[in-house]
Design a protein around this motif. Structure first.
Motif, PDB file in Angstrom:
ATOM      1  N   UNK A  47      24.167  40.352  43.653  1.00 48.50           N
ATOM      2  CA  UNK A  47      24.938  39.392  42.866  1.00 48.50           C
ATOM      3  C   UNK A  47      25.744  40.073  41.767  1.00 48.50           C
ATOM      4  N   UNK A  48      25.158  41.146  41.181  1.00 45.71           N
ATOM      5  CA  UNK A  48      25.863  41.870  40.104  1.00 45.71           C
ATOM      6  C   UNK A  48      27.148  42.496  40.619  1.00 45.71           C
ATOM      7  N   UNK A  49      27.115  42.952  41.854  1.00 41.68           N
ATOM      8  CA  UNK A  49      28.312  43.549  42.437  1.00 41.68           C
ATOM      9  C   UNK A  49      29.413  42.495  42.591  1.00 41.68           C
TER      10      UNK A  49
ATOM     11  N   UNK B   2      33.137  42.271  40.556  1.00 42.79           N
ATOM     12  CA  UNK B   2      34.477  42.154  41.144  1.00 42.79           C
ATOM     13  C   UNK B   2      35.208  40.923  40.621  1.00 42.79           C
ATOM     14  N   UNK B   3      34.458  39.859  40.328  1.00 36.00           N
ATOM     15  CA  UNK B   3      35.110  38.682  39.739  1.00 36.00           C
ATOM     16  C   UNK B   3      35.711  39.036  38.383  1.00 36.00           C
ATOM     17  N   UNK B   4      34.958  39.831  37.593  1.00 33.64           N
ATOM     18  CA  UNK B   4      35.471  40.262  36.291  1.00 33.64           C
ATOM     19  C   UNK B   4      36.709  41.130  36.444  1.00 33.64           C
ATOM     20  N   UNK B   5      36.689  42.008  37.464  1.00 34.26           N
ATOM     21  CA  UNK B   5      37.869  42.849  37.689  1.00 34.26           C
ATOM     22  C   UNK B   5      39.064  42.013  38.115  1.00 34.26           C
ATOM     23  N   UNK B   6      38.816  40.987  38.954  1.00 33.23           N
ATOM     24  CA  UNK B   6      39.924  40.141  39.393  1.00 33.23           C
ATOM     25  C   UNK B   6      40.526  39.347  38.235  1.00 33.23           C
TER      26      UNK B   6
ATOM     27  N   UNK C 138      32.288  34.548  50.610  1.00 37.11           N
ATOM     28  CA  UNK C 138      31.256  34.680  49.576  1.00 37.11           C
ATOM     29  C   UNK C 138      31.897  34.893  48.205  1.00 37.11           C
ATOM     30  N   UNK C 139      32.861  35.823  48.146  1.00 39.37           N
ATOM     31  CA  UNK C 139      33.522  36.103  46.873  1.00 39.37           C
ATOM     32  C   UNK C 139      34.331  34.886  46.401  1.00 39.37           C
TER      33      UNK C 139
END
Length: 464
Positions: free
Chosen positions: A26-28, A32-36, A83-84
């Motif tokens: 989940x952390x991964x 990526x959500x934070x990077x997006x 999922x993302x």
């Protein structure tokens, strides 16, 4: 983040989405959500062409490596996209007031839609090709579409696969070219700005001098010459300083090439470094004065002439134009004495440096004779390569062996052998820029103590 960095993040995300372990942590996913959120800030929009080339590259690598089938990779990619996307929608609902999530939701929908479009296109082409191949070698499709030549499709596919790395390399070259063009643009603007400053300084200096000369109509010739020389000195050095800055920013030099400087590393690594090369001058002492004298001699000559005109004109005015007046010729004699004294000081300093260098070699040779396996002092380690290397045209003889062979051939005793060492240094080792090394005063004091110790131990029998 720049647009190029944001595009790189999206391409890295596509690689990550092809990993079967992407959705297990989940952390991964949150990372990526934070990077997006950062990628899609400031109204950034990705390009479909980048996604197209990336998907094609992944498929090409998959088919060439045979690690997994292309169908499995596409399935994993599609599942991880969902999922993302679900996680982004979930966090966007929790942070409905955050504008970053709104931009991310909109941008990610287009991003995933483009990837799915490319996946669908790939599967369609693959199904068409598979259906044609399964129909036999008739070269005709089973439906009402036009006939498809299987061999031609294979050739086209191979041609496309061969073109992909070329396209990727061209893309990198284009990106590099864009960076160079941007850098050149900034450099050109800066250079033009300084050139404008040079022109303004020159025109301003001319205007200033003309204004001065108009007010000096009734002045004496001494004051006129002094003013011209002083203005020329200031104007010349100002323009030179601005041109020097232009050369630095443009990566070009406006200095002359010093005849003592070499760029090769062979046999010069013991010499003093000067700029991007090595100084091969005898008893070299690389300093600001040395660089000015050898690289900016034209500046030194013009400044020296202008300063001498100012100096002479002042005392000529003070002596009222009488050349035989003590007020004129005594300052001239004093200037000549200063020049002679400076030359004498330079020769004395050069002789002292030469003595330090010769002592450096003498101690190195005796150390190699008496203590060949003992650790050498830090001042001698720099000389180790020269001692072990060939010299004077002999590829197999070292300085130690040549010295001992000569002592043995001449049947010299201890004192004569030590005295001959000076002659040996002059004859053999003070060549091939070996006098260009630098030996500090501290190193020389250490060498002198070492010399007393080694010369006491040295005997003629030590050569056997």
């Amino acid at each position: 983040m720049t647009d190029k960095e944001k595009t790189g993040e999206l391409l890295s995300l596509i690689d990550a989405l092809c990993d079967v372990n992407f959705a297990k942590e989940q952390n991964n996913i949150d990372g990526w959500v934070s990077k997006l959120n950062k990628v899609y800030s400031n109204e950034y929009r990705h390009t479909y062409s980048d996604i197209f080339f990336k998907i094609q590259q992944i498929m090409s690598d998959t088919l060439s490596n045979n690690d997994a089938s292309d169908t499995e990779v596409l399935e994993v990619l599609g599942e991880n996209l969902n999922v993302l996307g679900n996680r982004i929608d979930e966090l966007a609902a929790q942070n409905s007031d955050d504008a970053n999530y709104k931009n991310t939701v909109s941008g990610y929908k287009k991003f995933s839609d483009h990837i799915r479009l490319e996946i669908g296109r790939y599967n369609f082409i693959k199904s068409r090709f598979t259906g044609t191949a399964a129909d036999g070698n008739s070269g005709k499709a089973t439906d009402k579409h036009s006939a498809i030549d299987t061999e031609r499709i294979l050739k086209l596919e191979r041609a496309v696969d061969a073109t992909r790395p070329i396209v990727a390399q061209a893309q990198k070259q284009l990106d590099s070219l864009d960076e160079k063009l941007e850098s050149n643009k900034i450099s050109s603007i800066t250079t033009l700005t300084i050139f404008s400053a040079v022109i303004l300084a020159f025109s301003g200096g001319i205007t200033f001098e003309s204004g001065i000369f108009e007010g000096m109509v009734a002045s004496t010739s001494y004051r006129l010459v002094f003013t011209i020389a002083l203005s020329g000195f200031i104007l010349f050095n100002t323009i030179f300083a601005l041109l020097y800055l232009v050369g630095k920013m443009a990566g070009k030099r406006i200095s002359t090439k010093c005849k003592y400087m070499v760029n090769a590393d062979d046999n010069y690594n013991q010499c003093q470094s000067c700029g991007d090369g090595y100084c091969t001058k005898e008893c070299a002492e690389v300093s600001i004065a040395c660089r000015i004298f050898h690289k900016y001699s034209y500046v030194l000559a013009i400044d020296a002439i202008l300063l001498y005109v100012l100096y002479t004109d002042f005392f000529l005015w003070y002596s009222k134009g009488v050349l035989l007046s003590p007020a004129f010729y005594l300052p001239q004699i004093f200037l000549i004495l200063i020049i002679i004294a400076s030359y004498c000081v330079h020769r004395v300093r050069k002789n002292r440096r030469l003595k330090r260098i010769k002592m450096h070699y003498k101690v190195a040779i005796l150390t190699d004779i008496l203590e060949p396996k003992a650790p050498m002092a830090s001042a001698l380690i720099r000389l180790g390569e020269i001692i072990s290397k060939s010299f004077y045209g002999s590829p197999s003889r070292s300085a130690k062996d040549s010295f001992l062979d000569t002592v043995k051939a001449r049947q010299l005793n201890k004192d004569d052998a030590l005295n001959y060492l000076d002659e040996f240094i002059d004859e053999y080792l003070i060549a091939d820029c070996r006098t260009s090394i630098s030996v500090s005063k501290r190193e020389h004091r250490i060498n002198c103590k070492k010399w007393k110790e080694l010369s006491g131990k040295f005997t003629v029998l030590s050569q056997k």
